[in-house]
Design a protein around this motif. Structure first.
Motif, PDB file in Angstrom:
ATOM      1  N   PRO A 297       0.796  -1.230   0.000  1.00 60.90           N
ATOM      2  CA  PRO A 297       0.000   0.000   0.000  1.00 60.90           C
ATOM      3  C   PRO A 297       0.829   1.280   0.000  1.00 60.90           C
ATOM      4  O   PRO A 297       1.990   1.295   0.403  1.00 60.90           O
ATOM      5  CB  PRO A 297      -0.754  -0.115   1.323  1.00 60.90           C
ATOM      6  CG  PRO A 297       0.244  -0.785   2.240  1.00 60.90           C
ATOM      7  CD  PRO A 297       0.981  -1.777   1.359  1.00 60.90           C
ATOM      8  N   VAL A 298       0.201   2.345  -0.448  1.00 62.19           N
ATOM      9  CA  VAL A 298       0.647   3.687  -0.106  1.00 62.19           C
ATOM     10  C   VAL A 298      -0.276   4.134   1.021  1.00 62.19           C
ATOM     11  O   VAL A 298      -1.502   4.207   0.842  1.00 62.19           O
ATOM     12  CB  VAL A 298       0.551   4.657  -1.299  1.00 62.19           C
ATOM     13  CG1 VAL A 298       0.862   6.082  -0.849  1.00 62.19           C
ATOM     14  CG2 VAL A 298       1.534   4.252  -2.384  1.00 62.19           C
ATOM     15  N   LEU A 299       0.287   4.371   2.200  1.00 61.64           N
ATOM     16  CA  LEU A 299      -0.500   4.663   3.394  1.00 61.64           C
ATOM     17  C   LEU A 299      -0.464   6.152   3.727  1.00 61.64           C
ATOM     18  O   LEU A 299       0.549   6.813   3.546  1.00 61.64           O
ATOM     19  CB  LEU A 299       0.038   3.860   4.580  1.00 61.64           C
ATOM     20  CG  LEU A 299      -0.040   2.337   4.444  1.00 61.64           C
ATOM     21  CD1 LEU A 299       0.684   1.655   5.589  1.00 61.64           C
ATOM     22  CD2 LEU A 299      -1.491   1.878   4.379  1.00 61.64           C
ATOM     23  N   GLY A 300      -1.581   6.649   4.223  1.00 63.87           N
ATOM     24  CA  GLY A 300      -1.662   8.042   4.643  1.00 63.87           C
ATOM     25  C   GLY A 300      -2.752   8.822   3.948  1.00 63.87           C
ATOM     26  O   GLY A 300      -3.152   9.894   4.422  1.00 63.87           O
ATOM     27  N   PHE A 301      -3.270   8.297   2.833  1.00 63.28           N
ATOM     28  CA  PHE A 301      -4.350   8.974   2.124  1.00 63.28           C
ATOM     29  C   PHE A 301      -5.717   8.529   2.646  1.00 63.28           C
ATOM     30  O   PHE A 301      -5.845   7.480   3.281  1.00 63.28           O
ATOM     31  CB  PHE A 301      -4.270   8.684   0.623  1.00 63.28           C
ATOM     32  CG  PHE A 301      -3.091   9.316  -0.063  1.00 63.28           C
ATOM     33  CD1 PHE A 301      -2.940  10.692  -0.088  1.00 63.28           C
ATOM     34  CD2 PHE A 301      -2.139   8.531  -0.700  1.00 63.28           C
ATOM     35  CE1 PHE A 301      -1.857  11.278  -0.724  1.00 63.28           C
ATOM     36  CE2 PHE A 301      -1.050   9.102  -1.343  1.00 63.28           C
ATOM     37  CZ  PHE A 301      -0.911  10.491  -1.355  1.00 63.28           C
ATOM     38  N   ASP A 302      -6.733   9.333   2.330  1.00 65.50           N
ATOM     39  CA  ASP A 302      -8.090   8.986   2.750  1.00 65.50           C
ATOM     40  C   ASP A 302      -8.731   7.942   1.845  1.00 65.50           C
ATOM     41  O   ASP A 302      -9.861   7.524   2.075  1.00 65.50           O
ATOM     42  CB  ASP A 302      -8.974  10.240   2.811  1.00 65.50           C
ATOM     43  CG  ASP A 302      -9.127  10.916   1.447  1.00 65.50           C
ATOM     44  OD1 ASP A 302      -8.358  10.595   0.519  1.00 65.50           O
ATOM     45  OD2 ASP A 302     -10.012  11.786   1.312  1.00 65.50           O
ATOM     46  N   ARG A 303      -8.050   7.539   0.815  1.00 67.07           N
ATOM     47  CA  ARG A 303      -8.500   6.476  -0.078  1.00 67.07           C
ATOM     48  C   ARG A 303      -7.401   5.419  -0.155  1.00 67.07           C
ATOM     49  O   ARG A 303      -6.238   5.694   0.112  1.00 67.07           O
ATOM     50  CB  ARG A 303      -8.801   7.022  -1.478  1.00 67.07           C
ATOM     51  CG  ARG A 303      -9.924   8.049  -1.529  1.00 67.07           C
ATOM     52  CD  ARG A 303     -11.269   7.396  -1.237  1.00 67.07           C
ATOM     53  NE  ARG A 303     -12.371   8.315  -1.499  1.00 67.07           N
ATOM     54  CZ  ARG A 303     -12.919   9.108  -0.581  1.00 67.07           C
ATOM     55  NH1 ARG A 303     -12.425   9.122   0.651  1.00 67.07           N
ATOM     56  NH2 ARG A 303     -13.930   9.892  -0.881  1.00 67.07           N
ATOM     57  N   ILE A 304      -7.778   4.220  -0.547  1.00 67.04           N
ATOM     58  CA  ILE A 304      -6.843   3.098  -0.534  1.00 67.04           C
ATOM     59  C   ILE A 304      -6.222   2.900  -1.901  1.00 67.04           C
ATOM     60  O   ILE A 304      -6.918   2.869  -2.925  1.00 67.04           O
ATOM     61  CB  ILE A 304      -7.563   1.820  -0.075  1.00 67.04           C
ATOM     62  CG1 ILE A 304      -7.941   1.947   1.402  1.00 67.04           C
ATOM     63  CG2 ILE A 304      -6.692   0.576  -0.295  1.00 67.04           C
ATOM     64  CD1 ILE A 304      -8.969   0.956   1.851  1.00 67.04           C
ATOM     65  N   PHE A 305      -4.901   2.769  -1.915  1.00 64.83           N
ATOM     66  CA  PHE A 305      -4.169   2.471  -3.137  1.00 64.83           C
ATOM     67  C   PHE A 305      -3.201   1.326  -2.867  1.00 64.83           C
ATOM     68  O   PHE A 305      -2.400   1.380  -1.936  1.00 64.83           O
ATOM     69  CB  PHE A 305      -3.386   3.697  -3.619  1.00 64.83           C
ATOM     70  CG  PHE A 305      -2.385   3.372  -4.703  1.00 64.83           C
ATOM     71  CD1 PHE A 305      -2.771   2.667  -5.828  1.00 64.83           C
ATOM     72  CD2 PHE A 305      -1.063   3.771  -4.603  1.00 64.83           C
ATOM     73  CE1 PHE A 305      -1.860   2.350  -6.829  1.00 64.83           C
ATOM     74  CE2 PHE A 305      -0.136   3.468  -5.588  1.00 64.83           C
ATOM     75  CZ  PHE A 305      -0.539   2.757  -6.712  1.00 64.83           C
ATOM     76  N   ILE A 306      -3.298   0.279  -3.681  1.00 62.70           N
ATOM     77  CA  ILE A 306      -2.392  -0.864  -3.602  1.00 62.70           C
ATOM     78  C   ILE A 306      -1.547  -0.883  -4.872  1.00 62.70           C
ATOM     79  O   ILE A 306      -2.064  -0.946  -5.982  1.00 62.70           O
ATOM     80  CB  ILE A 306      -3.153  -2.198  -3.468  1.00 62.70           C
ATOM     81  CG1 ILE A 306      -4.016  -2.206  -2.202  1.00 62.70           C
ATOM     82  CG2 ILE A 306      -2.167  -3.370  -3.455  1.00 62.70           C
ATOM     83  CD1 ILE A 306      -3.244  -2.102  -0.909  1.00 62.70           C
ATOM     84  N   LYS A 307      -0.227  -0.812  -4.669  1.00 65.87           N
ATOM     85  CA  LYS A 307       0.709  -0.829  -5.799  1.00 65.87           C
ATOM     86  C   LYS A 307       1.172  -2.263  -6.034  1.00 65.87           C
ATOM     87  O   LYS A 307       1.856  -2.854  -5.194  1.00 65.87           O
ATOM     88  CB  LYS A 307       1.915   0.074  -5.497  1.00 65.87           C
ATOM     89  CG  LYS A 307       2.995   0.050  -6.564  1.00 65.87           C
ATOM     90  CD  LYS A 307       2.491   0.589  -7.883  1.00 65.87           C
ATOM     91  CE  LYS A 307       3.591   0.613  -8.946  1.00 65.87           C
ATOM     92  NZ  LYS A 307       3.961  -0.727  -9.421  1.00 65.87           N
ATOM     93  N   ALA A 308       0.787  -2.806  -7.175  1.00 64.52           N
ATOM     94  CA  ALA A 308       1.254  -4.137  -7.558  1.00 64.52           C
ATOM     95  C   ALA A 308       2.602  -4.012  -8.264  1.00 64.52           C
ATOM     96  O   ALA A 308       2.930  -2.961  -8.816  1.00 64.52           O
ATOM     97  CB  ALA A 308       0.228  -4.801  -8.484  1.00 64.52           C
ATOM     98  N   HIS A 309       3.379  -5.063  -8.228  1.00 61.34           N
ATOM     99  CA  HIS A 309       4.684  -5.065  -8.885  1.00 61.34           C
ATOM    100  C   HIS A 309       4.498  -4.895 -10.392  1.00 61.34           C
ATOM    101  O   HIS A 309       3.535  -5.413 -10.975  1.00 61.34           O
ATOM    102  CB  HIS A 309       5.404  -6.377  -8.596  1.00 61.34           C
ATOM    103  CG  HIS A 309       6.876  -6.321  -8.782  1.00 61.34           C
ATOM    104  ND1 HIS A 309       7.465  -6.198 -10.024  1.00 61.34           N
ATOM    105  CD2 HIS A 309       7.906  -6.366  -7.893  1.00 61.34           C
ATOM    106  CE1 HIS A 309       8.777  -6.163  -9.900  1.00 61.34           C
ATOM    107  NE2 HIS A 309       9.074  -6.261  -8.609  1.00 61.34           N
ATOM    108  N   GLY A 310       5.400  -4.183 -11.031  1.00 62.39           N
ATOM    109  CA  GLY A 310       5.310  -3.978 -12.471  1.00 62.39           C
ATOM    110  C   GLY A 310       5.288  -5.266 -13.262  1.00 62.39           C
ATOM    111  O   GLY A 310       4.695  -5.333 -14.348  1.00 62.39           O
ATOM    112  N   ARG A 311       5.916  -6.315 -12.728  1.00 66.03           N
ATOM    113  CA  ARG A 311       5.966  -7.604 -13.431  1.00 66.03           C
ATOM    114  C   ARG A 311       4.763  -8.493 -13.111  1.00 66.03           C
ATOM    115  O   ARG A 311       4.734  -9.664 -13.507  1.00 66.03           O
ATOM    116  CB  ARG A 311       7.251  -8.352 -13.067  1.00 66.03           C
ATOM    117  CG  ARG A 311       8.533  -7.633 -13.442  1.00 66.03           C
ATOM    118  CD  ARG A 311       9.741  -8.578 -13.430  1.00 66.03           C
ATOM    119  NE  ARG A 311       9.950  -9.179 -12.117  1.00 66.03           N
ATOM    120  CZ  ARG A 311      10.751  -8.694 -11.195  1.00 66.03           C
ATOM    121  NH1 ARG A 311      11.398  -7.557 -11.420  1.00 66.03           N
ATOM    122  NH2 ARG A 311      10.921  -9.305 -10.040  1.00 66.03           N
ATOM    123  N   SER A 312       3.781  -7.961 -12.424  1.00 63.14           N
ATOM    124  CA  SER A 312       2.643  -8.771 -11.986  1.00 63.14           C
ATOM    125  C   SER A 312       1.893  -9.385 -13.160  1.00 63.14           C
ATOM    126  O   SER A 312       1.609  -8.731 -14.158  1.00 63.14           O
ATOM    127  CB  SER A 312       1.663  -7.913 -11.177  1.00 63.14           C
ATOM    128  OG  SER A 312       2.228  -7.493  -9.962  1.00 63.14           O
TER     129      SER A 312
END
Length: 342
Positions: A297-312
């Protein structure tokens, strides 16, 4: 008990493997997870062509057209300014407007974080967001028996203050409780020694404050060698040190894999030795299989964002969607705010 329905926006464009793997991951989710609705954001024609060739549940997938995307080699700020209708920007805006509950992307990390910063708001009490990463360890933790520890920050906040480190600790602990179902995650500061006085001033100050924070299972300082051991469930540092540490750990893993491949090719005796160790090697592969986690995750925002690996590929994308759905359904932002209030 029925799971809370959630909608996950996927930035379909920009990953290393192109849009098809992201669509395949969303299609997999549509068949496996009836509580998750996927909103695919990208070139509609490309997405429709991919869906036509993949088994999926059409009732759980919708498409939002985005005319362009940010490539991996583009400079984030310049690219976002030049392409306001890029898929990651459109997806972040839809999440901000409530059309989706969380965002997943395997695209350009800098562009993803910047798009979130432009469309989301920081939680009260958070000065800077933190980009987290997961790293496999040799122990498992929580009800989920999660083999991964969480490291933050690994690049979003290069120079962190003591306030930032304390905030990162609270956010990381909240995430571990929800995603790993680890009710009392062990939290540590990364330093050059375990003594409370070791490290730069901001680390020493954060150590003193975390030691007295209610509800925090703070175990003190850990060193780099402790990360793969799993000494802590959440490892806190600034973005500069965290990024260097993460790249080093990734390099060690890749080197070990390359050495094993070389040994297998070069010598019959080494091949026999590797065969004898096959059970242990498989165990290592199981532990280090980052695709089972999907993203961080990128934590600290009021919305949720999950960063997947570029090679996913599809499996990792689907698992990233499950992580995002769990974070959204369990109100990760609210949990972080409660921790900060303490």
């Amino acid at each position: 008990m029925a799971l809370k329905p959630v909608t996950i926006a996927f930035d379909v464009m920009g990953s290393d493997h192109g849009p098809v793997e992201v669509v395949r991951g969303a299609a997999q989710l549509s068949l496996e997870s009836p509580h998750i609705h996927t909103l695919l954001v990208g070139d509609r024609a490309v997405i429709d062509d991919a869906l036509a060739q993949i088994r999926h549940n059409g009732e759980r997938i919708s498409v939002q057209h985005a005319a362009s995307f940010i490539a991996m080699d583009e400079k984030p700020g310049e690219a976002l300014a030049r392409k306001p209708d890029a898929s990651v920007s459109v997806a972040a805006r839809l999440v901000a407007e409530g059309e989706a509950d969380a965002l997943v992307s395997a695209g350009n990390t800098g562009a993803c974080v910047l798009a979130c910063a432009r469309h989301f708001q920081l939680l009260p009490g958070v000065r800077r967001a933190a980009l987290a990463a997961v790293y496999p360890t040799r122990i498992r933790r929580g009800d989920k028996e999660d083999p991964f520890s969480l490291i933050l920050d690994v690049g979003a906040t290069v120079e962190a203050t003591a306030d930032d480190l304390v905030t990162f600790a609270v956010m990381g602990a909240a995430y571990a409780r929800i995603i790993s179902r680890n009710e009392q995650p062990k939290v540590a500061l990364l330093s050059n020694g375990t003594e409370p006085t070791k490290g730069p001033r901001h680390v020493v100050e954060a150590h003193a404050r975390l030691g007295g924070l209610p509800g925090m299972r703070f175990i003190g300082n850990v060193e780099g060698v402790d990360i793969p051991k799993g000494t802590a469930d959440v490892v806190v540092t600034d973005g500069y040190v965290g990024n260097v540490c993460l790249k080093m750990l990734e390099g060690v893993h890749e080197t070990v894999v390359e050495l094993a491949q070389y040994a297998h090719k070069e010598s019959l005796r080494w091949r026999a030795g590797l065969a004898m160790l096959s059970g242990g090697i498989q165990r290592i592969k199981d532990i280090t299989d980052w695709e089972q986690y999907g993203g961080a995750p990128v934590l600290g925002f009021d919305r949720i964002f999950i960063k997947a690996h570029g090679r996913s590929q599809a499996r990792a994308i689907a698992n990233a969607g499950k992580v995002a759905a769990k974070a959204a359904a369990n109100e990760l932002g609210k949990s972080i705010q409660q921790g900060l209030a303490r």
